[in-house]
Each structure stands twice: as C-alpha cells, then as structure tokens.
Design an enzyme around this catalytic site. Structure first.
Site, mmCIF file in Angstrom:
data_model
loop_
_atom_site.group_PDB
_atom_site.id
_atom_site.type_symbol
_atom_site.label_atom_id
_atom_site.label_comp_id
_atom_site.label_asym_id
_atom_site.label_seq_id
_atom_site.Cartn_x
_atom_site.Cartn_y
_atom_site.Cartn_z
ATOM 1 N N LYS A 1 -16.749 -6.529 -21.702
ATOM 2 C CA LYS A 1 -15.626 -6.901 -22.571
ATOM 3 C C LYS A 1 -14.531 -7.714 -21.878
ATOM 4 O O LYS A 1 -13.376 -7.715 -22.287
ATOM 5 C CB LYS A 1 -15.001 -5.676 -23.267
ATOM 6 C CG LYS A 1 -15.975 -4.726 -23.914
ATOM 7 C CD LYS A 1 -17.173 -5.367 -24.553
ATOM 8 C CE LYS A 1 -16.860 -6.130 -25.825
ATOM 9 N NZ LYS A 1 -18.117 -6.859 -26.280
ATOM 10 N N THR B 1 -19.170 -13.588 -22.620
ATOM 11 C CA THR B 1 -19.811 -14.495 -23.566
ATOM 12 C C THR B 1 -19.102 -15.848 -23.567
ATOM 13 O O THR B 1 -19.738 -16.904 -23.621
ATOM 14 C CB THR B 1 -19.783 -13.876 -24.976
ATOM 15 O OG1 THR B 1 -20.171 -12.497 -24.866
ATOM 16 C CG2 THR B 1 -20.706 -14.594 -25.925
ATOM 17 N N TRP B 2 -17.806 -15.779 -23.474
ATOM 18 C CA TRP B 2 -16.972 -16.995 -23.407
ATOM 19 C C TRP B 2 -17.342 -17.822 -22.176
ATOM 20 O O TRP B 2 -17.653 -19.010 -22.252
ATOM 21 C CB TRP B 2 -15.509 -16.546 -23.363
ATOM 22 C CG TRP B 2 -14.495 -17.625 -23.507
ATOM 23 C CD1 TRP B 2 -14.708 -18.933 -23.841
ATOM 24 C CD2 TRP B 2 -13.081 -17.462 -23.335
ATOM 25 N NE1 TRP B 2 -13.501 -19.594 -23.883
ATOM 26 C CE2 TRP B 2 -12.497 -18.717 -23.579
ATOM 27 C CE3 TRP B 2 -12.257 -16.380 -22.999
ATOM 28 C CZ2 TRP B 2 -11.115 -18.914 -23.496
ATOM 29 C CZ3 TRP B 2 -10.893 -16.578 -22.912
ATOM 30 C CH2 TRP B 2 -10.330 -17.828 -23.160
ATOM 31 N N LYS C 1 -26.561 -13.353 -16.391
ATOM 32 C CA LYS C 1 -25.421 -12.470 -16.703
ATOM 33 C C LYS C 1 -25.669 -11.068 -16.160
ATOM 34 O O LYS C 1 -26.767 -10.542 -16.279
ATOM 35 C CB LYS C 1 -25.260 -12.411 -18.225
ATOM 36 C CG LYS C 1 -24.479 -11.198 -18.738
ATOM 37 C CD LYS C 1 -24.443 -11.155 -20.256
ATOM 38 C CE LYS C 1 -24.034 -9.776 -20.758
ATOM 39 N NZ LYS C 1 -23.970 -9.697 -22.235
ATOM 40 N N THR C 2 -24.628 -10.484 -15.581
ATOM 41 C CA THR C 2 -24.730 -9.067 -15.196
ATOM 42 C C THR C 2 -23.385 -8.380 -15.346
ATOM 43 O O THR C 2 -22.333 -9.015 -15.252
ATOM 44 C CB THR C 2 -25.215 -8.908 -13.736
ATOM 45 O OG1 THR C 2 -25.464 -7.510 -13.502
ATOM 46 C CG2 THR C 2 -24.163 -9.366 -12.722
ATOM 47 N N HIS C 3 -23.445 -7.073 -15.601
ATOM 48 C CA HIS C 3 -22.235 -6.235 -15.555
ATOM 49 C C HIS C 3 -22.307 -5.260 -14.381
ATOM 50 O O HIS C 3 -21.497 -4.338 -14.289
ATOM 51 C CB HIS C 3 -22.098 -5.407 -16.836
ATOM 52 C CG HIS C 3 -21.805 -6.190 -18.079
ATOM 53 N ND1 HIS C 3 -20.867 -7.190 -18.129
ATOM 54 C CD2 HIS C 3 -22.312 -6.094 -19.333
ATOM 55 C CE1 HIS C 3 -20.824 -7.684 -19.371
ATOM 56 N NE2 HIS C 3 -21.690 -7.039 -20.107
ATOM 57 N N SER D 1 -11.038 -3.478 -26.455
ATOM 58 C CA SER D 1 -12.225 -4.236 -26.833
ATOM 59 C C SER D 1 -13.481 -3.366 -26.710
ATOM 60 O O SER D 1 -14.367 -3.390 -27.576
ATOM 61 C CB SER D 1 -12.340 -5.469 -25.933
ATOM 62 O OG SER D 1 -13.407 -6.292 -26.334
ATOM 63 N N SER E 1 -13.814 -22.665 -27.931
ATOM 64 C CA SER E 1 -12.619 -21.975 -28.429
ATOM 65 C C SER E 1 -13.074 -20.762 -29.236
ATOM 66 O O SER E 1 -14.209 -20.717 -29.733
ATOM 67 C CB SER E 1 -11.795 -22.916 -29.317
ATOM 68 O OG SER E 1 -12.513 -23.169 -30.512
ATOM 69 N N MET F 1 -16.499 -20.515 -31.490
ATOM 70 C CA MET F 1 -17.546 -19.572 -31.089
ATOM 71 C C MET F 1 -17.766 -18.498 -32.148
ATOM 72 O O MET F 1 -18.876 -18.061 -32.382
ATOM 73 C CB MET F 1 -17.199 -18.928 -29.742
ATOM 74 C CG MET F 1 -17.541 -19.835 -28.562
ATOM 75 S SD MET F 1 -17.224 -19.086 -26.961
ATOM 76 C CE MET F 1 -18.312 -17.660 -26.969
ATOM 77 N N LYS G 1 -11.075 -10.402 -31.704
ATOM 78 C CA LYS G 1 -9.749 -11.022 -31.814
ATOM 79 C C LYS G 1 -9.548 -12.152 -30.823
ATOM 80 O O LYS G 1 -8.860 -13.123 -31.115
ATOM 81 C CB LYS G 1 -8.659 -9.970 -31.591
ATOM 82 C CG LYS G 1 -8.268 -9.226 -32.848
ATOM 83 C CD LYS G 1 -6.867 -8.672 -32.714
ATOM 84 C CE LYS G 1 -6.435 -7.962 -33.984
ATOM 85 N NZ LYS G 1 -5.198 -7.190 -33.763
HETATM 86 P P1 A3P Z 1 -11.811 -8.756 -28.112
HETATM 87 O O1 A3P Z 1 -12.613 -7.555 -28.499
HETATM 88 O O2 A3P Z 1 -10.509 -8.389 -27.489
HETATM 89 O O3 A3P Z 1 -11.650 -9.739 -29.221
HETATM 90 P P2 A3P Z 1 -17.690 -9.863 -23.508
HETATM 91 O O4 A3P Z 1 -18.274 -11.177 -23.889
HETATM 92 O O5 A3P Z 1 -17.515 -9.674 -22.047
HETATM 93 O O6 A3P Z 1 -18.392 -8.737 -24.183
HETATM 94 O O7 A3P Z 1 -16.174 -9.872 -24.035
HETATM 95 C C1 A3P Z 1 -15.893 -9.843 -25.407
HETATM 96 C C2 A3P Z 1 -14.435 -10.147 -25.595
HETATM 97 O O8 A3P Z 1 -14.215 -11.537 -25.311
HETATM 98 C C3 A3P Z 1 -13.990 -9.923 -27.032
HETATM 99 O O9 A3P Z 1 -12.622 -9.526 -26.949
HETATM 100 C C4 A3P Z 1 -14.175 -11.310 -27.600
HETATM 101 O O10 A3P Z 1 -13.472 -11.557 -28.787
HETATM 102 C C5 A3P Z 1 -13.639 -12.151 -26.453
HETATM 103 N N1 A3P Z 1 -14.059 -13.557 -26.557
HETATM 104 C C6 A3P Z 1 -15.289 -14.053 -26.766
HETATM 105 N N2 A3P Z 1 -15.260 -15.392 -26.856
HETATM 106 C C7 A3P Z 1 -13.973 -15.761 -26.699
HETATM 107 C C8 A3P Z 1 -13.293 -17.028 -26.695
HETATM 108 N N3 A3P Z 1 -13.933 -18.158 -26.901
HETATM 109 N N4 A3P Z 1 -11.954 -17.009 -26.515
HETATM 110 C C9 A3P Z 1 -11.285 -15.860 -26.307
HETATM 111 N N5 A3P Z 1 -11.867 -14.638 -26.300
HETATM 112 C C10 A3P Z 1 -13.203 -14.592 -26.496
#
Ligand code: A3P
Length: 301
Positions: free
Chosen positions: A48, A52-53, A110-112, A142, A234, A238, A264
């Site tokens: 979180k 993904t971003w 990808k890894t956590h 999140s 953005s 996405m 969010k």
């Molecule tokens: P929120 O739950 O606060 O909205 P991960 O990809 O590590 O699982 O993280 C997910 C978090 O990154 C989510 O946070 C998600 O909305 C946010 N996220 C994904 N893409 C994004 C982007 N392009 N810009 C900003 N936040 C993004």
C-alpha cells in the site's frame, strides 16, 4: 477441503517469522531459489505504498511512453509479483516465479519482501532496486481498506483494532512490521544499487521523481515523453484504466465494490480516519520505533 482457503482467510501463515499468506508460504521454496537476471529491475515496497503507481511509471519508461503498449496486459502480468502464489480457484494468475520465467528481459519485478528475505540472486547479480516508502498513517488506512476488499486477508476488525494490529506487527499483519521494512531497506541503500523514493515526494513533484528514476536507470527519453508518462500515470488516468486498476481480477479475490484498489490516491487521508487519541498513540509508537534513524516521513503534503 479446507474451505477457508478459498473464502476469506482465517489467519496468516509465517515465513521466517514474518506473517504472510499461507499460499505464499507454500510457494516459498521456488521463490527462494529464484534466478534473477542482471538486467532485472526490482520494485520493492511495503504493501500500500504506491507499488502499482511506480510499476506503471516504470513500464511506461521501459516502453518510451507508449500508452498502447502499456495497455497490452494487466499491471500484475506486466510487472510480475515475485512471491505471489494464489490457489487457481481464486485467480487465474500463475505464480509470480512462473510468470517471471516466461517474461522476456529486461524484466520489472515486484516484491513486498522485507530485505532480509529477498532471494540472494538479486544481490549476486547486482540488480538495480527501486524502493518506495509511504508514511505509515496513510499506509495503515490504505491497508485497512485493502484487507476488506482483498479476500486473501483475515478480517481486519474495526479500524481501532487494525491500528493495534499494525503497531503490534504480530500474526495478523501481512508482511510484518512496517518499521522494520522501511528501515531495513533504508539501511541497505548506502551499499547497493538502490534508489529510495517516497510516495509523498511523488505526489508533490512527480516530474522531479520521474527524472530521478531516469537518471538512476541511465535512460534518456524524448521530449514530451515525460509529460506523457505523468499524464498516463496520474491517479485519475490509472483509476479508469482496466490494465492498471486491478478490476480484471476475479471478484472472489478482490471486491472493488467494498473498496476500489485505486481508492483515493492522496497523502493525509489518515486525518479523515484517526481520532485525536488514536493519533497521539500512533505518534508515540512511531517516535519509539523510528528512534535513532535518519529516515523521516512527511505525514501529509
Ligand atoms: P489509497 O488506498 O490511499 O488510495 P499499492 O499499489 O502499493 O498497493 O498502493 C496502493 C495505494 O496507492 C492506494 O492508496 C492507491 O490509491 C495509491 N495509488 C495507486 N496509483 C496511484 C497514483 N497514480 N497516484 C496516487 N496514488 C496512487
């Protein structure tokens, strides 16, 4: 048949002391033996934190900002999740290592995993790593919503209960302590080919952060490409992109009607959730667990 395996999980397993989904633990021998390639780029995060971003940004960089190429498949297939293994009944995804074996180089991985569990092959091959960290208050919120929508998790209980789970980092918290995770990777950044980024910086000035990534990769891109990358990655873009928003995952595995994966996408949403008392308790815990570290987080931007 253990029906709990295919519905909501009752409890997590344990991987060398780190709480983790039982199916991932079962697949661990293959992950531990994973053979990295020298040109693999590892994207490492605590869950979180913007994985993904960052993945979408990197796939865009790897494809010179070609939006259509980046729609070729879902993000979880374009950037395979190393330690992922889920029963076939839940998702048609092959295990991360199987997918990676079939992926042509140069691969994004990808890894956590916390740093101590990363398969040694990544270090042996001197692979580049980009780590992204996010402030723990936004991570816990999140994660709380993610626990609800992704059925691989145990029931998170109330938010107050989940805050305690997060701070205690005991058996109920997948991937264990956020503190140890961010600190472990931070300490390694002196020695290795590691770029350490922050979600909050990316929110504040994505262009600057993308330039940082380009420099780290030693890549140059044509004029206009950076702007295209920023637009395509953005939150708004996405969120509506089926190749990036996880909506192609089966509902049995992720239920977006409970909470969308791209929920969010802001910094400071914790302020809409924490009570004053919860915030004070969290701050105290944070201070104790970050003591002595030069790693600092912006709790909002
Ligand atoms: P929120 O739950 O606060 O909205 P991960 O990809 O590590 O699982 O993280 C997910 C978090 O990154 C989510 O946070 C998600 O909305 C946010 N996220 C994904 N893409 C994004 C982007 N392009 N810009 C900003 N936040 C993004």
């Amino acid at each position: 048949q253990d029906s709990g395996r295919y519905g909501r999980q009752e409890e997590l397993g344990s991987l060398h002391g780190i709480p983790l989904y039982k199916c991932f633990v079962e697949g661990w021998p293959q992950v531990e033996d994973f053979q990295a390639r020298p040109d693999d780029l590892l994207i490492a995060t605590y869950p979180k934190s913007g994985t993904t971003w960052l993945s979408e940004i990197l796939d865009m960089i790897y494809h010179d900002g070609d939006v259509e190429k980046c729609r070729r498949d879902a993000i979880f297939n374009r950037v395979p999740f190393l330690e992922m293994k889920v029963p076939e009944m839940l998702t048609p995804c092959p295990a991360g290592v199987e997918l990676l074996e079939k992926t042509p180089s140069p691969r994004l991985v990808k890894t956590h995993l916390p740093i101590q569990l990363l398969p040694t092959s990544f270090w042996d091959k001197n692979c580049k790593v980009i780590y992204m960290a996010r402030n723990p208050k936004d991570v816990v919120i999140s994660y709380y919503y993610f626990y609800q929508m992704a059925k691989i998790h145990p029931d998170p209980g109330t938010l107050n209960e989940f805050l305690e789970t997060f701070m205690a980092a005991g058996v109920g918290l997948a991937y264990g302590s956020w503190y140890e995770h961010v600190r472990g990777w931070w300490e390694k950044k002196q020695e290795k080919q590691l770029l350490y980024l922050f979600y909050e910086d990316m929110k504040k000035d994505p262009q600057q952060e993308v330039q940082k990534i380009l420099r780290f990769l030693g890549k140059e891109v044509a004029e206009g490409t950076v702007a295209r990358i920023l637009h395509h990655t953005s939150f708004q873009e996405m969120r509506k992109n089926p190749a990036a928003n996880y909506e192609t995952m089966p509902t049995a595995f992720m239920d977006h009607s409970l909470s969308p994966f791209l929920r969010k996408g802001i910094s400071g949403d914790w302020k809409n959730h924490f009570t004053v008392a919860q915030n004070e308790r969290f701050d105290r815990h944070y201070r104790e667990h970050m003591e002595g570290s030069d790693l600092h987080f912006q709790m909002e931007v």
